[in-house]
Design a protein around this motif. Structure first.
Motif, PDB file in Angstrom:
ATOM      1  N   PRO A 162      -4.988  13.879  39.426  1.00  0.00           N
ATOM      2  CA  PRO A 162      -6.105  13.766  40.377  1.00  0.00           C
ATOM      3  C   PRO A 162      -7.487  13.666  39.726  1.00  0.00           C
ATOM      4  CG  PRO A 162      -5.215  15.979  40.398  1.00  0.00           C
ATOM      5  CD  PRO A 162      -4.298  15.145  39.550  1.00  0.00           C
ATOM      6  N   GLY A 163      -7.645  14.116  38.523  1.00  0.00           N
ATOM      7  CA  GLY A 163      -8.943  14.026  37.868  1.00  0.00           C
ATOM      8  C   GLY A 163      -9.190  12.689  37.191  1.00  0.00           C
ATOM      9  N   LEU A 164      -8.160  11.866  37.144  1.00  0.00           N
ATOM     10  CA  LEU A 164      -8.280  10.595  36.434  1.00  0.00           C
ATOM     11  C   LEU A 164      -8.333   9.387  37.352  1.00  0.00           C
ATOM     12  CD1 LEU A 164      -5.698  11.209  33.576  1.00  0.00           C
ATOM     13  CD2 LEU A 164      -8.182  11.485  33.506  1.00  0.00           C
ATOM     14  N   MET A 165      -7.790   9.533  38.564  1.00  0.00           N
ATOM     15  CA  MET A 165      -7.730   8.390  39.476  1.00  0.00           C
ATOM     16  C   MET A 165      -7.640   8.878  40.914  1.00  0.00           C
ATOM     17  SD  MET A 165      -3.902   7.411  38.264  1.00  0.00           S
ATOM     18  CE  MET A 165      -4.411   7.593  36.581  1.00  0.00           C
ATOM     19  N   ASP A 178     -11.016   6.857  37.699  1.00  0.00           N
ATOM     20  CA  ASP A 178     -12.248   7.613  37.507  1.00  0.00           C
ATOM     21  C   ASP A 178     -12.667   7.606  36.041  1.00  0.00           C
ATOM     22  OD1 ASP A 178     -12.346   8.269  40.237  1.00  0.00           O
ATOM     23  OD2 ASP A 178     -11.005   9.970  39.909  1.00  0.00           O
ATOM     24  N   ARG A 179     -11.669   7.501  35.172  1.00  0.00           N
ATOM     25  CA  ARG A 179     -11.918   7.409  33.730  1.00  0.00           C
ATOM     26  C   ARG A 179     -10.893   6.472  33.141  1.00  0.00           C
ATOM     27  NH1 ARG A 179     -12.349  13.569  31.767  1.00  0.00           N
ATOM     28  NH2 ARG A 179     -10.486  12.894  30.708  1.00  0.00           N
ATOM     29  N   GLU A 180     -11.330   5.511  32.374  1.00  0.00           N
ATOM     30  CA  GLU A 180     -10.391   4.631  31.679  1.00  0.00           C
ATOM     31  C   GLU A 180     -10.102   5.173  30.286  1.00  0.00           C
ATOM     32  OE1 GLU A 180     -11.228   0.452  31.766  1.00  0.00           O
ATOM     33  OE2 GLU A 180     -11.856   0.549  33.847  1.00  0.00           O
ATOM     34  N   GLU A 181     -11.149   5.605  29.598  1.00  0.00           N
ATOM     35  CA  GLU A 181     -10.983   6.191  28.266  1.00  0.00           C
ATOM     36  C   GLU A 181     -10.565   7.642  28.434  1.00  0.00           C
ATOM     37  OE1 GLU A 181     -11.307   4.644  25.299  1.00  0.00           O
ATOM     38  OE2 GLU A 181     -11.794   2.753  26.290  1.00  0.00           O
TER      39      GLU A 181
END
Length: 62
Positions: free
Chosen positions: A21-24, A35-38
């Motif tokens: 959930p913190g990444l997409m 939300d973050r690619e790297e």
């Protein structure tokens, strides 16, 4: 490391969002947004979990 989304393949099931959930997240239209690619080692396990649960293989970590 990087999360790569194959947007045309994504069907918006949302399993990846549950795994990381913190990444997409899915937007209001049901489209996946990274939300973050790297990513670093601290979130690599969550990113790999999201890749594993995608039923259409729309995500990968490189």
């Amino acid at each position: 490391m990087k999360i790569i989304l194959d947007r045309p393949r994504c069907e918006g099931h949302g399993l990846c969002e549950e795994a990381a959930p913190g990444l997409m997240h899915l937007d209001d239209d049901g489209e996946l947004v990274l939300d973050r690619e790297e990513i670093g080692d601290a979130v690599a396990a969550a990113a790999n979990a999201a890749v594993r649960v995608c039923p259409v293989a729309a995500l990968r970590v490189a």
